[in-house]
Structure formats: structure tokens, C-alpha cells
Scaffold this motif. Structure first.
Motif, PDB file in Angstrom:
ATOM      1  N   GLY A   1       0.941  -1.284   0.042  1.00 34.55           N
ATOM      2  CA  GLY A   1      -0.004   0.194  -0.032  1.00 34.55           C
ATOM      3  C   GLY A   1       0.883   1.246  -0.032  1.00 34.55           C
ATOM      4  N   ARG A   2       2.323   1.216   0.003  1.00 34.48           N
ATOM      5  CA  ARG A   2       3.068   2.335  -0.047  1.00 34.48           C
ATOM      6  C   ARG A   2       3.737   2.578  -1.255  1.00 34.48           C
ATOM      7  NH1 ARG A   2       6.102   2.865   5.430  1.00 34.48           N
ATOM      8  NH2 ARG A   2       6.632   4.927   4.334  1.00 34.48           N
ATOM      9  N   LEU A   3       3.814   3.608  -1.803  1.00 33.94           N
ATOM     10  CA  LEU A   3       4.986   3.890  -3.065  1.00 33.94           C
ATOM     11  C   LEU A   3       6.342   3.866  -2.642  1.00 33.94           C
ATOM     12  CD1 LEU A   3       4.654   4.477  -6.174  1.00 33.94           C
ATOM     13  CD2 LEU A   3       4.580   6.713  -5.718  1.00 33.94           C
ATOM     14  N   VAL A   4       7.113   2.995  -3.253  1.00 34.82           N
ATOM     15  CA  VAL A   4       8.671   2.547  -2.728  1.00 34.82           C
ATOM     16  C   VAL A   4       9.484   3.205  -4.120  1.00 34.82           C
ATOM     17  CG1 VAL A   4      10.308   1.274  -2.357  1.00 34.82           C
ATOM     18  CG2 VAL A   4       7.864   1.176  -1.072  1.00 34.82           C
ATOM     19  N   ARG A   5      10.218   4.251  -3.885  1.00 37.49           N
ATOM     20  CA  ARG A   5      11.128   4.584  -5.258  1.00 37.49           C
ATOM     21  C   ARG A   5      12.386   4.088  -4.877  1.00 37.49           C
ATOM     22  NH1 ARG A   5       8.683   8.247  -8.337  1.00 37.49           N
ATOM     23  NH2 ARG A   5       6.797   9.431  -7.599  1.00 37.49           N
ATOM     24  N   ASN A   6      12.863   3.617  -3.607  1.00 35.42           N
ATOM     25  CA  ASN A   6      14.363   3.252  -3.377  1.00 35.42           C
ATOM     26  C   ASN A   6      14.602   1.933  -4.097  1.00 35.42           C
ATOM     27  OD1 ASN A   6      16.092   1.276  -1.809  1.00 35.42           O
ATOM     28  ND2 ASN A   6      16.739   3.295  -1.195  1.00 35.42           N
ATOM     29  N   GLN A   7      15.641   1.788  -4.934  1.00 32.46           N
ATOM     30  CA  GLN A   7      15.762   0.666  -5.866  1.00 32.46           C
ATOM     31  C   GLN A   7      16.195  -0.651  -5.140  1.00 32.46           C
ATOM     32  OE1 GLN A   7      15.915   0.570  -9.317  1.00 32.46           O
ATOM     33  NE2 GLN A   7      14.715   2.449  -8.979  1.00 32.46           N
ATOM     34  N   ALA A   8      16.858  -0.324  -3.978  1.00 33.51           N
ATOM     35  CA  ALA A   8      17.104  -1.492  -3.464  1.00 33.51           C
ATOM     36  C   ALA A   8      16.102  -2.269  -2.701  1.00 33.51           C
ATOM     37  CB  ALA A   8      18.046  -1.092  -2.132  1.00 33.51           C
ATOM     38  N   ARG A   9      15.144  -1.373  -2.230  1.00 35.29           N
ATOM     39  CA  ARG A   9      13.780  -1.766  -1.633  1.00 35.29           C
ATOM     40  C   ARG A   9      12.795  -2.411  -2.521  1.00 35.29           C
ATOM     41  NH1 ARG A   9      10.700   2.049   1.888  1.00 35.29           N
ATOM     42  NH2 ARG A   9       9.484   0.303   2.323  1.00 35.29           N
ATOM     43  N   ILE A  10      13.046  -1.941  -3.912  1.00 32.64           N
ATOM     44  CA  ILE A  10      12.077  -2.615  -4.922  1.00 32.64           C
ATOM     45  C   ILE A  10      12.627  -3.893  -5.428  1.00 32.64           C
ATOM     46  CG2 ILE A  10      11.816  -2.069  -7.414  1.00 32.64           C
ATOM     47  CD1 ILE A  10      11.616   0.866  -6.992  1.00 32.64           C
ATOM     48  N   LYS A  11      13.946  -3.993  -5.257  1.00 30.26           N
ATOM     49  CA  LYS A  11      14.596  -5.403  -5.653  1.00 30.26           C
ATOM     50  C   LYS A  11      14.105  -6.498  -4.709  1.00 30.26           C
ATOM     51  CE  LYS A  11      18.510  -3.711  -8.248  1.00 30.26           C
ATOM     52  NZ  LYS A  11      20.009  -3.524  -8.412  1.00 30.26           N
ATOM     53  N   ILE A  12      14.264  -6.290  -3.123  1.00 29.12           N
ATOM     54  CA  ILE A  12      13.785  -6.949  -2.290  1.00 29.12           C
ATOM     55  C   ILE A  12      12.488  -7.277  -2.514  1.00 29.12           C
ATOM     56  CG2 ILE A  12      13.845  -6.931   0.408  1.00 29.12           C
ATOM     57  CD1 ILE A  12      16.068  -5.339   0.378  1.00 29.12           C
ATOM     58  N   ALA A  13      11.520  -6.316  -2.698  1.00 27.68           N
ATOM     59  CA  ALA A  13      10.056  -6.661  -2.729  1.00 27.68           C
ATOM     60  C   ALA A  13       9.802  -7.493  -3.909  1.00 27.68           C
ATOM     61  CB  ALA A  13       9.428  -5.454  -2.958  1.00 27.68           C
ATOM     62  N   ILE A  14      10.351  -7.376  -5.048  1.00 27.53           N
ATOM     63  CA  ILE A  14      10.211  -8.204  -6.176  1.00 27.53           C
ATOM     64  C   ILE A  14      10.738  -9.688  -5.881  1.00 27.53           C
ATOM     65  CG2 ILE A  14      10.824  -8.696  -8.543  1.00 27.53           C
ATOM     66  CD1 ILE A  14      10.819  -5.740  -9.090  1.00 27.53           C
ATOM     67  N   ARG A  15      11.805  -9.680  -5.410  1.00 25.94           N
ATOM     68  CA  ARG A  15      12.351 -11.217  -5.028  1.00 25.94           C
ATOM     69  C   ARG A  15      11.495 -11.912  -3.922  1.00 25.94           C
ATOM     70  NH1 ARG A  15      17.238  -9.704  -3.855  1.00 25.94           N
ATOM     71  NH2 ARG A  15      16.985  -9.574  -1.745  1.00 25.94           N
ATOM     72  N   GLU A  16      11.019 -11.079  -3.058  1.00 23.35           N
ATOM     73  CA  GLU A  16      10.094 -11.541  -1.910  1.00 23.35           C
ATOM     74  C   GLU A  16       8.884 -12.138  -2.440  1.00 23.35           C
ATOM     75  OE1 GLU A  16      10.975 -12.652   1.013  1.00 23.35           O
ATOM     76  OE2 GLU A  16      12.803 -11.896   0.753  1.00 23.35           O
ATOM     77  N   PHE A  17       8.457 -11.395  -3.483  1.00 22.41           N
ATOM     78  CA  PHE A  17       6.938 -11.504  -4.149  1.00 22.41           C
ATOM     79  C   PHE A  17       7.156 -13.034  -4.766  1.00 22.41           C
ATOM     80  CE2 PHE A  17       4.509 -11.579  -8.046  1.00 22.41           C
ATOM     81  CZ  PHE A  17       3.273 -11.391  -7.464  1.00 22.41           C
ATOM     82  N   TYR A  18       8.298 -13.121  -5.696  1.00 20.18           N
ATOM     83  CA  TYR A  18       8.166 -14.279  -6.619  1.00 20.18           C
ATOM     84  C   TYR A  18       8.701 -15.446  -5.531  1.00 20.18           C
ATOM     85  CZ  TYR A  18       7.210 -12.029 -10.835  1.00 20.18           C
ATOM     86  OH  TYR A  18       6.614 -11.236 -11.963  1.00 20.18           O
ATOM     87  N   LYS A  19       9.250 -15.178  -4.596  1.00 20.50           N
ATOM     88  CA  LYS A  19       9.865 -16.400  -3.791  1.00 20.50           C
ATOM     89  C   LYS A  19       8.595 -16.736  -2.979  1.00 20.50           C
ATOM     90  CE  LYS A  19      12.995 -16.968  -0.033  1.00 20.50           C
ATOM     91  NZ  LYS A  19      14.077 -16.505   1.002  1.00 20.50           N
ATOM     92  N   GLU A  20       7.535 -16.103  -2.738  1.00 19.37           N
ATOM     93  CA  GLU A  20       6.266 -16.380  -2.037  1.00 19.37           C
ATOM     94  C   GLU A  20       5.420 -17.116  -3.155  1.00 19.37           C
ATOM     95  OE1 GLU A  20       3.299 -17.339   0.748  1.00 19.37           O
ATOM     96  OE2 GLU A  20       5.358 -16.523   0.996  1.00 19.37           O
ATOM     97  N   LEU A  21       5.422 -16.510  -4.198  1.00 21.20           N
ATOM     98  CA  LEU A  21       4.588 -17.117  -5.339  1.00 21.20           C
ATOM     99  C   LEU A  21       4.742 -18.275  -5.793  1.00 21.20           C
ATOM    100  CD1 LEU A  21       2.516 -16.400  -7.542  1.00 21.20           C
ATOM    101  CD2 LEU A  21       4.063 -15.788  -9.002  1.00 21.20           C
TER     102      LEU A  21
END
Length: 448
Positions: free
Chosen positions: A377-397
Motif C-alpha cells: 500500500g505504500r509507493l516505494v522509489r528506493n531501488q534496493a527496496r524495490i529489488k527486495i520486494a520483487i524477490r520476496e514476491f516471487y519467492k512467495e509465489l
């Protein structure tokens, strides 16, 4: 390097000046373009009110009555203006970006409303862009959309929209995607994206990290749009084999020698180890293609000048032929390179046009870039946090939960014939592998 354009219609007097000044300070803008100023003349006092100091340069197009009016202000430590061109609905300043000594041009545009007037504006801009012949940025309120999705509840494209799209294609412009909002203009229930920024292909060669975002609308019916050029680290680039390498006579010999030199290693480890020498080889043999072509063209020009002055013999002719052959080879390599980078479906059927493929590749790179992401629900612009979020999403998927071991019961699966069973277990022959690889389209990977 940050700069902005804003249609300030709806803002009045001191409130207009204050909001523009706040925008400039908040985003650390080096250049600001204002549309619908409604001022016949812009004075130094007006500019100082907005900029806050005397270190500003500016150009303006006066309003007609209480309508129109353009104003472009820039930090004189950022941009040194050399030429200026003006029309009723556009303003162009050509000069040098002082930080990196790049010649460029900025176009501030206020599109017309009728189709005929719009066509006239596009023709004028094409002519001025031809005069400048430098990396250029077109920014402003174009009063036109490009896609149906850019106008709320629109079902089809008008004739003027189609002509605008053709103009963008003819000018080889890359329309920068607006990352953080869908529309830029609002009035009642109506909303559309008519404010935009477009850059030439050579602009993206100099500033590959150019991106576009929207600012706060405030009391205006338009959102300001802000162009940013921030060099951001996005991690290591994936390795890619380039088709242009195979035009070099020494490429396969180099690969063979490096492969043998790696000794007895696992196949995948050898491939991974081969990437470093390939990158070094590419830098030595294919680095700075444009500079290589430019030097060859200059050498050919020198030979032509000598011949024009009466200096001609067999050696001179042989040298010219060698230079032309070498230059042609680099033209082909550059075309192959950008054709692969663009991955255009129409590449086979089109005439050879390196600039076209370069434009497609640049647009693809911009559209594929993830500058911001909504995480929880929060807009993130930090590239490191974006990479972590994408990795965790597919890890869970793709997470596999524990499940009971199931066996096949009689009758659940049909038995296949022995001939089919043998065929499934037979290893593919060399001829089958060769046929699969040879049938694969250029730069593509075959199926299973």
C-alpha cells in the motif's frame, strides 16, 4: 539535471508565483517552463519573484490579450543559451549544458485546439528541429493524447490524434512514460494526459536515465511534469551474446582459445567464466562504434579533398577503397547491434534503418524500467527496496508447501504403448538438435 513544464492556467497573481517557486525549490529544478502566463511582457522582476535570485536566464512569448503566453527560465550555471526561436505556440532555446558541455535544445510547446492549427504547429517544430540538429527535449501541454487510454472514457482516436502520432514517429521522438500518474489534466469528470515530454534518440544516448514524473496539481487544472536525469545503480547487467560479434573474423577463434584455456570445468561454470573475457574483447573490438565510424568518414573526406586538389595515384585509390570497405563493415555492425537490441517484430520486413531500431530499443528500455512500486500500500522509489520486494514476491509465489505423497492407483493413469515409451526415453540425435537450432529465428531461443 531536473527541469519542469507546467500549464499554470487556473493560478492567479501572487499565488501563481508562490506555487511555481515552491515547485522549483522542492524538486531542485534547473529549468522551468510555464504555459498560459497571460502576460504580454515578462520582466526581470517577474523572473526574480519565481527564481529567487538574479542568476537566471529567460525567454518568453507574450500573450495575446488574456490568453496564451510562454515563459522559460533556467539557471545560468546550468545552461548557456546560444540561440532562441519563437512561434505563437512554442519557444525553443538552443545552447550548452555547462556541466558536461553538451549541445542541446529545449522546446516548450502549447498545442493548438483545432486540427489545422495543430498541424501548423507540428510543421513549425519540425523545421526548427531540423535547424538545430542537436539532442532535443520537447515538453509542454500538447493538447493531444497518443493512446485511447490517455483520455477517460474515450472509445477511439481522432484524426488529429493519428496525425500527432505520425508526427512523433517522423521526428523519431521517444515519448517518456509518466510513471506515477495516469492523467495530467482534470476538469469536472473529464481527465486526460495532454501534458508530456518527448526526447530525441540522440538525447537518450547522452542521458539514458531520463525519466518523467508528475508534481502536485494544487489549484491548477494541470499537473506539472518534471523531467529528471538521475544516474542510478540497478545492479549488474545480464550477459547477452551479440549477433554483431560474428561479423568479426577473430571472434570464433578467440572463443575457441578461451574455452580450451578454461580446462576441465562444469559446462555451466565454463560459460560463466567465459563472460569476463568476452566483455573485454567486446570493449576492445566493438567499443565506441560511433567514434570509429566518424573517424573513418573523416579519413574518407581527407582523401576526397586530396583528390579534389589534384593529388591522385593508385595508392590513393586503394586507400579510399579500403576506408570505404571498413566504414561499410562498421555500418553493418551498428545496424545488426541495434536491430537485435530493438527486437522489433517488423525488422525483417523493413528497410535498413539503424536510427529506427535505436529508437525502438531506447523506448523499450524506458518502458521496462521500474522506477517505483507499490509495496503493502505504500509507493516505494528506493531501488534496493524495490529489488527486495520483487524477490520476496516471487519467492512467495513459487513457494512449495508440504503435501502428502500420492501414489498412482490402477486405472488412474492410462498405460502408453511400448513403442511410445521407447520414443520418449530415446535421446535426441545430432541431426534433430541441428534441425531445431537451424530452424530457430535469429537472436531467439528455441522451445523445449
Amino acid at each position: 539535471m531536473n527541469f519542469s513544464s507546467w500549464n499554470v492556467r487556473g493560478l492567479r497573481g501572487d499565488g501563481k508565483m508562490r506555487m511555481v517557486k515552491d515547485l522549483k525549490n522542492k524538486y531542485n529544478l534547473s529549468m522551468v517552463g510555464l504555459i498560459e502566463t497571460k502576460r504580454r511582457v515578462v520582466t526581470r522582476f517577474d523572473v526574480t519573484q519565481i527564481w529567487g535570485n538574479d542568476g537566471a536566464g529567460w525567454e518568453f512569448v507574450g500573450s495575446t490579450g488574456a490568453s496564451w503566453g510562454l515563459l522559460l527560465i533556467w539557471d545560468e550555471m546550468f545552461f548557456d543559451r546560444k540561440n532562441c526561436y519563437k512561434g505563437d505556440r512554442w519557444l525553443c532555446v538552443e545552447g550548452i549544458l555547462l556541466k558536461n558541455r553538451v549541445n542541446c535544445a529545449f522546446f516548450l510547446v502549447y498545442g493548438a485546439h483545432s486540427r489545422e492549427e495543430k498541424s501548423h504547429v507540428w510543421e513549425e517544430l519540425s523545421y526548427i528541429a531540423g535547424l538545430c540538429q542537436v539532442p532535443s527535449c520537447f515538453i509542454g501541454d500538447f493538447n493531444e493524447v497518443v493512446n485511447v487510454e490517455e483520455r477517460k472514457d474515450a472509445a477511439s482516436l481522432s484524426r488529429a490524434t493519428k496525425e500527432f502520432k505520425l508526427w512523433i514517429q517522423d521526428m523519431h521522438l521517444v515519448d517518456l512514460p509518466l510513471m506515477d500518474r495516469k492523467y495530467t489534466w482534470f476538469r469536472g469528470r473529464s481527465c486526460s494526459r495532454i501534458d508530456r515530454a518527448m526526447v530525441t534518440v540522440d538525447w537518450l544516448e547522452v542521458f539514458p536515465e531520463t525519466r518523467l514524473r508528475g508534481g502536485p496539481r494544487g489549484l491548477s487544472d494541470h499537473c506539472p511534469i518534471i523531467v529528471e536525469e538521475n544516474m542510478m545503480s540497478r545492479g549488474p547487467k545480464p550477459f547477452r551474446s551479440l549477433d554483431s560479434w560474428f561479423t568479426h573474423t577473430g571472434f570464433l577463434r578467440m572463443v575457441r582459445e578461451k574455452w580450451r584455456g578454461l580446462g576441465e570445468m562444469q559446462f555451466t561454470d565454463k560459460l560463466r567464466a567465459l563472460t569476463a573475457p568476452l566483455r573485454r574483447w567486446h570493449k576492445v573490438n566493438f567499443g565506441e562504434m560511433d567514434n570509429r565510424i566518424l573517424k573513418l568518414e573523416e579519413e574518407i573526406k581527407k582523401v576526397d579533398e586530396l583528390v579534389g586538389n589534384g593529388v591522385y595515384d593508385g595508392t590513393m585509390e586503394a586507400r579510399r577503397r579500403a576506408l570505404v570497405t571498413c566504414c561499410e563493415k562498421w555500418y553493418v555492425r551498428k545496424e545488426i547491434h541495434w536491430k537485435q537490441m530493438s527486437r522489433s517484430r517488423h525488422a525483417k520486413d523493413m528497410d535498413k534503418n539503424t536510427r529506427y531500431f535505436h529508437s525502438i530499443a531506447s523506448a523499450r528500455r524506458i518502458n521496462n524500467r521500474i522506477d517505483s512500486l507499490v509495496v503493502n500500500g505504500r509507493l516505494v522509489r528506493n531501488q534496493a527496496r524495490i529489488k527486495i520486494a520483487i524477490r520476496e514476491f516471487y519467492k512467495e509465489l513459487y513457494h512449495q508447501e508440504d503435501s502428502p505423497v500420492l501414489g498412482f492407483r490402477d486405472g488412474l493413469v492410462e498405460r502408453i504403448e511400448e513403442v511410445d515409451s521407447v520414443a520418449l526415453e530415446t535421446l535426441p540425435s545430432a541431426e534433430e538438435i541441428r534441425e531445431a537450432v537451424w530452424d530457430c529465428k535469429s537472436s531467439k531461443v528455441p522451445g523445449s
